[in-house]
Every structure is written in structure tokens, then in C-alpha cells.
Design an enzyme around this catalytic site. Structure first.
Site, PDB file in Angstrom:
ATOM      1  N   SER A   1       0.823  -1.026  -0.051  1.00 35.99           N
ATOM      2  CA  SER A   1      -0.097  -0.095   0.049  1.00 35.99           C
ATOM      3  C   SER A   1       0.849   1.317  -0.003  1.00 35.99           C
ATOM      4  CB  SER A   1      -0.848  -0.020   1.269  1.00 35.99           C
ATOM      5  OG  SER A   1      -1.386   1.322   1.274  1.00 35.99           O
TER       6      SER A   1
ATOM      7  N   TYR B   1      -2.137  -1.413  10.229  1.00 35.36           N
ATOM      8  CA  TYR B   1      -2.266  -1.622   8.896  1.00 35.36           C
ATOM      9  C   TYR B   1      -0.810  -1.074   8.596  1.00 35.36           C
ATOM     10  CZ  TYR B   1      -3.745  -1.110   4.219  1.00 35.36           C
ATOM     11  OH  TYR B   1      -4.045  -1.327   2.760  1.00 35.36           O
TER      12      TYR B   1
HETATM   13  P1  NAD Z   1     -11.443  -6.098  -0.288  1.00 30.60           P
HETATM   14  O1  NAD Z   1     -11.965  -6.205   1.210  1.00 30.60           O
HETATM   15  O2  NAD Z   1     -12.177  -5.985  -1.536  1.00 30.60           O
HETATM   16  O3  NAD Z   1     -10.807  -7.485  -0.812  1.00 30.60           O
HETATM   17  C1  NAD Z   1      -9.998  -8.424   0.237  1.00 30.60           C
HETATM   18  C2  NAD Z   1      -9.824  -9.840  -0.017  1.00 30.60           C
HETATM   19  O4  NAD Z   1      -9.184 -10.403   0.961  1.00 30.60           O
HETATM   20  C3  NAD Z   1     -11.145 -10.449  -0.013  1.00 30.60           C
HETATM   21  O5  NAD Z   1     -11.191 -11.466  -1.152  1.00 30.60           O
HETATM   22  C4  NAD Z   1     -11.367 -11.077   1.353  1.00 30.60           C
HETATM   23  O6  NAD Z   1     -12.326 -12.409   1.237  1.00 30.60           O
HETATM   24  C5  NAD Z   1      -9.887 -11.568   1.295  1.00 30.60           C
HETATM   25  N1  NAD Z   1      -9.761 -11.951   2.889  1.00 30.60           N
HETATM   26  C6  NAD Z   1      -9.809 -11.044   4.055  1.00 30.60           C
HETATM   27  N2  NAD Z   1      -9.385 -11.701   5.213  1.00 30.60           N
HETATM   28  C7  NAD Z   1      -9.036 -13.019   4.816  1.00 30.60           C
HETATM   29  C8  NAD Z   1      -8.367 -14.094   5.348  1.00 30.60           C
HETATM   30  N3  NAD Z   1      -8.408 -14.137   6.668  1.00 30.60           N
HETATM   31  N4  NAD Z   1      -8.124 -15.228   4.512  1.00 30.60           N
HETATM   32  C9  NAD Z   1      -8.215 -15.187   3.326  1.00 30.60           C
HETATM   33  N5  NAD Z   1      -8.775 -14.123   2.494  1.00 30.60           N
HETATM   34  C10 NAD Z   1      -8.899 -13.084   3.189  1.00 30.60           C
HETATM   35  O7  NAD Z   1     -10.152  -5.103  -0.508  1.00 30.60           O
HETATM   36  P2  NAD Z   1      -9.059  -4.676  -1.358  1.00 30.60           P
HETATM   37  O8  NAD Z   1      -9.318  -3.194  -1.338  1.00 30.60           O
HETATM   38  O9  NAD Z   1      -9.226  -5.261  -2.654  1.00 30.60           O
HETATM   39  O10 NAD Z   1      -7.843  -4.979  -0.729  1.00 30.60           O
HETATM   40  C11 NAD Z   1      -6.743  -5.910  -1.311  1.00 30.60           C
HETATM   41  C12 NAD Z   1      -5.445  -5.593  -0.904  1.00 30.60           C
HETATM   42  O11 NAD Z   1      -5.029  -4.247  -1.323  1.00 30.60           O
HETATM   43  C13 NAD Z   1      -5.118  -5.532   0.717  1.00 30.60           C
HETATM   44  O12 NAD Z   1      -4.042  -6.081   1.308  1.00 30.60           O
HETATM   45  C14 NAD Z   1      -5.185  -4.039   0.906  1.00 30.60           C
HETATM   46  O13 NAD Z   1      -4.475  -3.605   2.157  1.00 30.60           O
HETATM   47  C15 NAD Z   1      -4.525  -3.586  -0.225  1.00 30.60           C
HETATM   48  N6  NAD Z   1      -4.858  -2.042  -0.618  1.00 30.60           N
HETATM   49  C16 NAD Z   1      -6.045  -1.482  -0.833  1.00 30.60           C
HETATM   50  C17 NAD Z   1      -6.450  -0.117  -0.914  1.00 30.60           C
HETATM   51  C18 NAD Z   1      -7.717   0.267  -1.107  1.00 30.60           C
HETATM   52  O14 NAD Z   1      -7.752   1.448  -1.366  1.00 30.60           O
HETATM   53  N7  NAD Z   1      -8.404  -0.576  -1.516  1.00 30.60           N
HETATM   54  C19 NAD Z   1      -5.158   0.638  -1.097  1.00 30.60           C
HETATM   55  C20 NAD Z   1      -3.977  -0.100  -0.963  1.00 30.60           C
HETATM   56  C21 NAD Z   1      -3.500  -1.180  -0.569  1.00 30.60           C
END
Ligand code: NAD
Length: 260
Positions: A142, A155
Site C-alpha cells: 500500500s 495496517y
Molecule cells: P477487499 O476487502 O475488497 O478484498 C480483500 C480480500 O481478502 C477479499 O477477497 C477477502 O475475502 C480476502 N480476505 C480477507 N481476510 C482474509 C483471510 N483471513 N483469509 C483469506 N482471505 C481473506 O479489499 P481490497 O481493497 O481489494 O484489498 C486488497 C489488498 O489491497 C489488501 O492487502 C489491501 O490492504 C490492499 N490495498 C487496498 C487499497 C484500497 O484502497 N482498496 C489501497 C492500498 C492497498
């Protein structure tokens, strides 16, 4: 380009992970999906990717907060799809609270999913990648792996740790065909961020649209969300031959957030 390769994408039932899984499948990779959600919805994603892109797909509901299940995910992908060439550590959660109020169990949970799961998956997969002298490990960190924000102690700590882990794994494999890099997204409109927008709207008694606008304005100079598809294309590049000397990098795709 990725025909004959097998990719495990953690947390790929939603958001960024799903975008990355689709982008890799579009280039011909077979995909092991993982994550939580409605079983019928997950089945639709699994069969949908297989038929749209003509690749093999499998699914594991492994809970990545548990080391044994993370190891089991790599074993399941290897036995069901034959091997693992590409590992995308994407699963992650967010918990927001000032440090003095941060619940201990939530600290442990965020660290286990956002950081330790990547360690256990990498540890399980590296020997077979080294044996074939080809592998791509992509950690979805991130912009919070590079800079901090208030109320995100767990985080930000986990994501900075993930960037550090990326560098170590890259160095340990520097003389091999196995690369390890991190992607550092800014705001992406996924369920993880929608929850923060909803909380903001409630706190300030404003509409969700207005809260989304303020969230972007506060941190992301482009004032536009990054999309899962754009991040998927960056992951595809990291899997290409052109990226064979990209090692230990943490590339931010963040609408200018980190440039400030
Ligand atoms: P999201 O909530 O849409 O997806 C998260 C995914 O992780 C889902 O498929 C969920 O089922 C899975 N998950 C959660 N807990 C789990 C567990 N214990 N075991 C297995 N799977 C699990 O979130 P997202 O925004 O797509 O985030 C994905 C990644 O990107 C994360 O690591 C997040 O930190 C990172 N990220 C997101 C953003 C943003 O703005 N959305 C920005 C920077 C980084």
C-alpha cells in the site's frame, strides 16, 4: 504470455485481488482463487474466469490468519493445478483506531493477514520456484507501506513490514529467476475502502458521495480512484520478461499520493 504458468492470488474473491486474478488470466495463467464470500458468488467468479479466458481455475477458502491454512493453500494449488509459478499476496484487512484504543486482538489479526500470511506463503512456495529457476512473487502492500496516516497503526506497520519482506526475498533470490516486488496502491474503491467512506459519511453527517470526494481530496492529488484493472496490468508487467531485473521494488500507483 503467461500460458502454462499457475498463479495463486490470495484474497481474490473481491476488489484488487479479483482485478489481478482477471488480468493474469487474460494473459493465459491458470488461477488459484482464495478469499471469503458467498459460495454461489465465488463459484460464479471461478467458472466465469475459466470460460472468459480459457484457463483452469481452482478455489481454496483458506483462512490466511492461520499459518497452517496458508501453507495448505500453496499445497492445494500445487496438487490441483500442478505447481505455483506466480504468488500474489493480496489478502488484507483494515482496522481504524487511535493507538491507545487499538484492540490487541485486532492488532494481531491485521498483522497475521496483512504480513505473516505473506511470509508463510512465500516460505512454502520459494523452494519449487527455485527448483524451476522461475518465479514471480508480488506483494500487494500500500502507499501505507511507504508513508503513514493516523489511526492505522496495525495496517501501516504491517504494510511497511511487507515492503521490508519484499526486499529480503528479492535479495535472497537475486541470482535466480525468482523475483519479488511490491505494489503500493493509493485509494482504490473496493469494499475495504467503502467501509471507511461509510464511516466518514456517518461521522460527518454527509452523503457517501461527498465522503468519497473528501477522502480522495485529503490524500490523492489526482482525485480519482486507482482501479483493480490498472493494478492488474502492473502485476502482469511484473510477471513479464521485461521485469526480470525488477527486484525488491515497491512501485506506488497512487494518483500522486506519495509524491507530495
Ligand atoms: P477487499 O476487502 O475488497 O478484498 C480483500 C480480500 O481478502 C477479499 O477477497 C477477502 O475475502 C480476502 N480476505 C480477507 N481476510 C482474509 C483471510 N483471513 N483469509 C483469506 N482471505 C481473506 O479489499 P481490497 O481493497 O481489494 O484489498 C486488497 C489488498 O489491497 C489488501 O492487502 C489491501 O490492504 C490492499 N490495498 C487496498 C487499497 C484500497 O484502497 N482498496 C489501497 C492500498 C492497498
Amino acid at each position: 504470455m503467461l500460458k502454462g504458468k499457475v498463479a495463486v492470488v490470495t484474497g481474490s474473491t473481491s476488489g484488487i485481488g479479483l482485478g489481478v486474478a482477471r488480468a493474469l488470466a487474460a494473459k493465459g495463467a491458470d488461477i488459484m482463487l482464495n478469499g471469503f464470500g458467498d459460495p454461489a458468488e465465488i463459484e460464479k467468479i471461478k467458472t466465469g474466469i475459466a470460460s472468459e479466458f480459457g484457463v483452469r481455475t481452482a478455489y481454496s477458502g483458506a483462512d490466511l490468519s492461520k499459518p497452517a491454512e496458508t501453507k495448505g493453500l500453496i499445497e492445494a494449488a500445487t496438487s490441483e493445478l500442478g505447481k505455483v509459478d506466480i504468488l500474489v499476496n493480496n489478502a488484507g484487512i483494515q482496522v481504524v483506531s487511535p493507538v491507545q484504543d487499538f484492540p490487541d486482538d485486532k492488532w494481531e489479526l491485521v498483522l497475521s493477514i496483512n504480513l505473516s500470511a505473506a511470509f508463510y506463503a512465500i516460505k512454502a512456495v520459494v523452494p519449487q520456484m527455485q527448483a524451476r529457476n522461475w518465479g514471480r512473487i508480488i506483494n500487494i502492500a500500500s502507499v501505507h507501506g511507504l508513508v503513514a496516516s493516523v489511526n492505522k497503526a496495525a495496517y501501516v506497520s504491517a504494510k511497511h513490514g511487507l515492503v521490508g519482506l519484499t526486499k529480503v526475498v528479492a535479495l535472497e533470490n537475486a541470482e535466480t529467476g525468482v523475483t519479488c516486488n511490491a505494489i503500493c496502491p493509493g485509494w482504490v474503491l473496493t469494499p475495504l475502502v467503502q467501509k471507511q467512506i461509510d464511516a466518514w459519511a456517518e461521522r460527518e453527517s454527509i452523503s457517501n458521495e461527498e465522503a468519497g470526494r473528501r477522502l480522495l481530496t485529503e490524500k490523492q492529488p489526482s482525485k480519482q480512484f486507482v482501479t483493480p484493472a490498472q493494478l492488474g496490468e502492473l502485476a502482469v508487467f511484473m510477471c513479464s520478461d521485461a521485469a526480470s531485473q525488477l527486484r525488491g521494488a515497491a512501485i506506488n500507483m497512487d494518483g500522486g499520493w506519495y509524491a507530495q
